[in-house]
Design a protein around this motif. Structure first.
Motif, PDB file in Angstrom:
ATOM      1  N   GLY A  92      31.253  -8.783 -11.074  1.00  0.00           N
ATOM      2  CA  GLY A  92      30.200  -9.738 -11.409  1.00  0.00           C
ATOM      3  C   GLY A  92      29.354  -9.240 -12.570  1.00  0.00           C
ATOM      4  O   GLY A  92      29.383  -8.056 -12.901  1.00  0.00           O
ATOM      5  N   CYS A  93      28.596 -10.148 -13.155  1.00  0.00           N
ATOM      6  CA  CYS A  93      27.823  -9.777 -14.352  1.00  0.00           C
ATOM      7  C   CYS A  93      26.782  -8.705 -14.043  1.00  0.00           C
ATOM      8  O   CYS A  93      26.306  -8.025 -14.955  1.00  0.00           O
ATOM      9  CB  CYS A  93      27.185 -11.006 -15.000  1.00  0.00           C
ATOM     10  N   CYS A  94      26.411  -8.529 -12.788  1.00  0.00           N
ATOM     11  CA  CYS A  94      25.488  -7.454 -12.412  1.00  0.00           C
ATOM     12  C   CYS A  94      26.143  -6.505 -11.409  1.00  0.00           C
ATOM     13  O   CYS A  94      25.436  -5.800 -10.656  1.00  0.00           O
ATOM     14  CB  CYS A  94      24.207  -8.040 -11.815  1.00  0.00           C
ATOM     15  N   GLY A  95      27.446  -6.509 -11.372  1.00  0.00           N
ATOM     16  CA  GLY A  95      28.162  -5.573 -10.506  1.00  0.00           C
ATOM     17  C   GLY A  95      27.944  -5.796  -9.016  1.00  0.00           C
ATOM     18  O   GLY A  95      28.208  -4.915  -8.205  1.00  0.00           O
ATOM     19  N   TYR A  97      25.034  -6.111  -7.746  1.00  0.00           N
ATOM     20  CA  TYR A  97      23.701  -5.560  -7.430  1.00  0.00           C
ATOM     21  C   TYR A  97      22.608  -6.621  -7.543  1.00  0.00           C
ATOM     22  O   TYR A  97      21.512  -6.443  -7.039  1.00  0.00           O
ATOM     23  CB  TYR A  97      23.359  -4.398  -8.376  1.00  0.00           C
ATOM     24  N   GLY A  98      22.915  -7.715  -8.260  1.00  0.00           N
ATOM     25  CA  GLY A  98      21.879  -8.701  -8.525  1.00  0.00           C
ATOM     26  C   GLY A  98      21.958  -9.903  -7.590  1.00  0.00           C
ATOM     27  O   GLY A  98      21.045 -10.188  -6.837  1.00  0.00           O
ATOM     28  N   HIS A 102      19.529 -13.160  -9.828  1.00  0.00           N
ATOM     29  CA  HIS A 102      19.345 -12.201 -10.931  1.00  0.00           C
ATOM     30  C   HIS A 102      20.494 -12.218 -11.927  1.00  0.00           C
ATOM     31  O   HIS A 102      20.663 -11.265 -12.674  1.00  0.00           O
ATOM     32  CB  HIS A 102      19.118 -10.797 -10.360  1.00  0.00           C
ATOM     33  N   ASP A 105      23.245 -11.149 -18.386  1.00  0.00           N
ATOM     34  CA  ASP A 105      23.928 -10.008 -19.004  1.00  0.00           C
ATOM     35  C   ASP A 105      23.274  -9.782 -20.364  1.00  0.00           C
ATOM     36  O   ASP A 105      23.406 -10.615 -21.267  1.00  0.00           O
ATOM     37  CB  ASP A 105      25.419 -10.302 -19.157  1.00  0.00           C
ATOM     38  N   PRO A 112      18.740 -10.121 -17.190  1.00  0.00           N
ATOM     39  CA  PRO A 112      18.917 -10.396 -15.754  1.00  0.00           C
ATOM     40  C   PRO A 112      17.714 -11.191 -15.232  1.00  0.00           C
ATOM     41  O   PRO A 112      16.570 -10.836 -15.486  1.00  0.00           O
ATOM     42  CB  PRO A 112      18.997  -8.996 -15.138  1.00  0.00           C
TER      43      PRO A 112
ATOM     44  N   MET B 111      14.934  -3.681 -12.573  1.00  0.00           N
ATOM     45  CA  MET B 111      15.802  -4.277 -13.598  1.00  0.00           C
ATOM     46  C   MET B 111      17.114  -3.512 -13.765  1.00  0.00           C
ATOM     47  O   MET B 111      18.179  -4.108 -13.880  1.00  0.00           O
ATOM     48  CB  MET B 111      15.069  -4.310 -14.934  1.00  0.00           C
ATOM     49  N   TYR B 113      18.628  -1.625 -11.603  1.00  0.00           N
ATOM     50  CA  TYR B 113      19.448  -1.795 -10.400  1.00  0.00           C
ATOM     51  C   TYR B 113      20.052  -3.197 -10.331  1.00  0.00           C
ATOM     52  O   TYR B 113      21.253  -3.362 -10.120  1.00  0.00           O
ATOM     53  CB  TYR B 113      18.577  -1.540  -9.169  1.00  0.00           C
ATOM     54  N   MET B 114      19.202  -4.196 -10.535  1.00  0.00           N
ATOM     55  CA  MET B 114      19.677  -5.587 -10.413  1.00  0.00           C
ATOM     56  C   MET B 114      20.749  -5.916 -11.438  1.00  0.00           C
ATOM     57  O   MET B 114      21.521  -6.847 -11.245  1.00  0.00           O
ATOM     58  CB  MET B 114      18.505  -6.566 -10.572  1.00  0.00           C
ATOM     59  N   SER B 115      20.759  -5.162 -12.551  1.00  0.00           N
ATOM     60  CA  SER B 115      21.759  -5.417 -13.580  1.00  0.00           C
ATOM     61  C   SER B 115      23.011  -4.572 -13.357  1.00  0.00           C
ATOM     62  O   SER B 115      23.911  -4.570 -14.199  1.00  0.00           O
ATOM     63  CB  SER B 115      21.173  -5.101 -14.962  1.00  0.00           C
ATOM     64  N   GLY B 116      23.059  -3.856 -12.256  1.00  0.00           N
ATOM     65  CA  GLY B 116      24.204  -2.989 -12.018  1.00  0.00           C
ATOM     66  C   GLY B 116      24.247  -1.825 -12.991  1.00  0.00           C
ATOM     67  O   GLY B 116      25.323  -1.352 -13.341  1.00  0.00           O
ATOM     68  N   GLY B 117      23.083  -1.387 -13.439  1.00  0.00           N
ATOM     69  CA  GLY B 117      23.020  -0.230 -14.332  1.00  0.00           C
ATOM     70  C   GLY B 117      23.192  -0.562 -15.794  1.00  0.00           C
ATOM     71  O   GLY B 117      23.273   0.333 -16.632  1.00  0.00           O
ATOM     72  N   LYS B 118      23.234  -1.854 -16.125  1.00  0.00           N
ATOM     73  CA  LYS B 118      23.499  -2.223 -17.528  1.00  0.00           C
ATOM     74  C   LYS B 118      22.264  -2.152 -18.414  1.00  0.00           C
ATOM     75  O   LYS B 118      22.393  -2.062 -19.629  1.00  0.00           O
ATOM     76  CB  LYS B 118      24.064  -3.643 -17.598  1.00  0.00           C
ATOM     77  N   VAL B 119      21.075  -2.269 -17.843  1.00  0.00           N
ATOM     78  CA  VAL B 119      19.887  -2.248 -18.694  1.00  0.00           C
ATOM     79  C   VAL B 119      19.016  -1.039 -18.370  1.00  0.00           C
ATOM     80  O   VAL B 119      19.089  -0.468 -17.285  1.00  0.00           O
ATOM     81  CB  VAL B 119      19.044  -3.547 -18.588  1.00  0.00           C
TER      82      VAL B 119
END
Lengths: 322, 347
Positions: A92-95, A97-98, A102, A105, A112, B111, B113-119
């Motif tokens: 998913g776009c937030c793995g 986690y979102g 949320h 990308d 997010p 932020m 965490y919610m982005s899966g570590g992307k930001v």
């Protein structure tokens, strides 16, 4: 009224179809019990996100809300990445986690989504500040609902953006209800755009169900922002053609009111505009619609097949990796 | 002065912080300061003079004066940090962090965490804390609130040397950092000087340095009792240790320097030696940092403990105004020495 190039019209219709069909699909999957979480669907509001984002470059930014699927797709997050996020998958776009509230990308400028009402407003101001300090001509479009205009963060964020002439377009999607509370029970003003005057910036109200009208008005605001002349407040009048969240049957809304708005479904409005102006044939529209349906099916397959995070993955990404 | 560390100067914490900001702003164009009253011409350079004079070198675009809009300041810092800048926000008084809570707790901390570590959200909130006869809304020590929030780092320097090294690290960190500065430790001068300030100075190298997060420092070695204290309480603990020395009691005083990450290992090692632990903290007692340290250490070093772990904290009241009451409220040497004597009764 300005007429965007045909390529742009086709893209806008396609994007609106993508959003509509994704939302209908996820609602179906949710009711079937296939999809976890909660959902705030964007059905009926597609013209806002698409009309706004058609004016934006890849390097521009948006901030979003608890109802973010449409915003993210309009800014360029893929259907697959959004769908997989809703399923809580690692792809998913937030793995995973979102989740629904949320999605986004930053790689395509879609921050997010911030699901605290009004919380994204000062953040957008900060993004505008960053665009200006880095001497870019990028802009940020800040989406929020009618409920947000009564939050303190809204006031602080708008005032600072106005004060510093930041490249921000504040896009208020006024769908007439803050969850179940009608706008008249929350605000004394007839038009929320009147608030803009209090900050010394232009305020415009536009038909949020007419994608071309949104495109035109926001286009002017974006150009103004790029020129360094500061923010604009754009109020898009629109309507949820669905409940506020997963279990909402809209007992607080008048069925006649709903029927009236249904006649002004943004997809119907656009189809009529395009076919009447002979810019596109009904067959072409049908072709786009069917192609999108296939994309949605592929997105669902992608999401279902995607890897589920390991339970202990929840321990990662608490702080940015050094 | 010249030492094995090379050339040094004596500096106050306010001066050391100012130098850290100056160096980092010279080094990295992305670093900027924003806040209330930080660069106004003829003003005071922030409530405690830390940013005094910086606008002369960096201009008002990078020493950015804001309206009184704490949520706006924090939100703007988040947005700027998300998109390539490294803001340092001046909170004026740590109490005002509560006006920013949504931005700090729901946005800044989550932020990444919610982005899966992307930001990344590389921002620093500089927050002056501590009771200083300003009463209940300008004298709080809210550090404990923030150790409870995953995604935030928390720094608490007590010397000028640490303040400079830790602030530079905070500015370079990709996570949001709450940087607490005690008002009685700044050494602010002139009209901004604080009555009853401790205002320690320390030797600060002229050569550039940074200090790692998560590494405490033993301020005084000892063998009978371990005292863990932060910010102003480090000095109260050291004073108590000096007094106890005359009674033949040897106290080890540990200053953790950062609360998140926390140097658990250093405290465990010390407790293995002393068998006794006291935590001194100006935060309110219930749900506070002192309790967290006590819980952590009893889990990790229970077998070495020879006495109950004691917490010496502010009571569960707001900060009182009347100097007599405030003196009672803030932990002092008497309470610390009493606590040391108490844990020593367990033999």
């Amino acid at each position: 009224m300005i007429r965007p190039p045909r390529e742009s019209l086709v893209r806008m219709y396609q994007r609106m179809q993508q959003i509509r069909q994704l939302e209908e699909k996820v609602y179906y999957l949710f009711l079937q019990g296939d999809m976890p979480g909660t959902l705030h669907l964007y059905i009926g509001m597609e013209a806002c996100a698409v009309g706004v984002c058609e004016n934006l470059r890849h390097e521009d930014y948006i901030t979003s809300t608890h109802r973010p699927h449409g915003h993210a797709i309009a800014k360029g997050v893929s259907l697959k990445a959004v769908m997989a996020e809703l399923f809580g998958k690692s792809v998913g776009c937030c793995g995973g986690y979102g989740g629904s509230m949320h999605v986004g990308d930053l790689a395509v400028g879609s921050v997010p989504a911030i699901a605290i009402v009004g919380g994204g407003v000062p953040v957008a101001t900060g993004i505008g500040l960053s665009c200006k300090m880095r001497k870019t001509d990028n802009v940020v479009c800040c989406f929020f609902g009618d409920g947000a205009v009564n939050e303190g963060a809204f006031h602080e964020g708008l005032n600072m953006a106005a004060l510093w002439d930041l490249p921000v377009v504040f896009v208020c999607e006024n769908n007439l209800y803050a969850a179940s509370t009608p706008i008249a029970q929350a605000v004394k003003l007839a038009h929320l755009s009147e608030r803009a005057g209090a900050y010394g910036i232009p305020g415009v109200t536009v038909d949020g169900n007419d994608v071309l009208a949104v495109y035109e008005v926001v286009g002017q605001a974006v150009e103004r922002a790029r020129r360094g002349e500061g923010p604009t407040f754009v109020e898009c009048n629109t309507y949820r053609l669905c409940g506020h969240s997963r279990s909402d049957t809209c007992g607080y809304r008048d069925r006649e009111e709903e029927a009236e708005w249904k006649k002004r479904d943004p997809l119907l409005v656009m189809e009529e505009n395009l076919t009447e102006a002979k810019l596109i044939t009904p067959d072409e529209l049908l072709g786009i619609k069917e192609a999108v349906a296939r994309e949605i099916d592929e997105a669902v397959q992608f999401a279902r097949a995607g890897q589920t995070p390991k339970p202990e993955d929840c321990m990662q990404h608490v702080c940015a990796e050094e | 002065m010249s030492t094995e560390k090379g050339e040094t100067r004596r500096m106050t914490i306010a001066e050391a912080l100012r130098e850290a900001i100056r160096e980092e702003m010279r080094r990295d164009d992305r670093v900027f300061c924003l806040g209330e009253d930080i660069g106004i011409e003829g003003g005071f350079g922030g409530a405690f003079t830390v940013t005094l004079g910086l606008s002369e070198e960096f201009g008002h675009e990078r020493i950015l004066d804001t309206p009184i809009s704490e949520a706006g300041i924090a939100g703007a810092a988040v947005g700027a940090a998300l998109t390539g800048m490294r803001p340092i926000a001046d909170v004026q008084y740590a109490d005002f962090l509560f006006c920013m809570m949504d931005q700090l707790v729901n946005q800044a901390a989550k932020m990444t965490y919610m982005s899966g570590g992307k930001v990344k959200v590389p921002l620093v909130m500089r927050a002056p804390c501590g009771a200083t006869t300003r009463g209940a809304q300008h004298g709080q020590s809210p550090e404990s609130f923030f150790i409870h929030v995953p995604g935030l780092k928390v720094a608490c320097p007590s010397t000028a040397y640490d303040a400079k090294g830790l602030l530079k690290t905070a500015i370079r960190d990709d996570a949001p950092v709450l940087f607490f500065e005690h008002k009685l430790l700044y050494g602010s001068k002139g009209m901004r000087a604080e009555k009853d300030a401790v205002s320690p100075t320390s030797e600060v190298p002229t050569e550039e340095y940074t200090l790692p997060f998560g590494k405490g420092v033993v301020r005084r070695e000892g063998k009978d009792v371990t005292i863990v204290a932060k910010l102003l309480m480090v000095y109260k603990a050291l004073a108590a240790a000096t007094r106890l020395e005359d009674e033949g009691v040897s106290c080890e005083v540990i200053d953790p320097r950062t609360l998140v990450p926390f140097d658990t290992e250093m405290v465990v090692d010390s407790v293995r030696k002393t068998g006794r632990l006291i935590i001194v903290d100006e935060c309110n007692r219930t749900g506070g940092w002192a309790g967290e340290v006590a819980a952590e250490i009893q889990e990790k070093a229970f077998g070495y403990l020879e006495a109950p772990i004691l917490r010496i904290t502010a009571p569960d009241t707001p900060v009182p105004f009347s100097p007599v009451m405030e003196k009672f409220y803030v932990p002092d040497e008497d309470r610390i020495t009493d606590a040391v004597r108490e844990v020593l009764r367990w033999r």
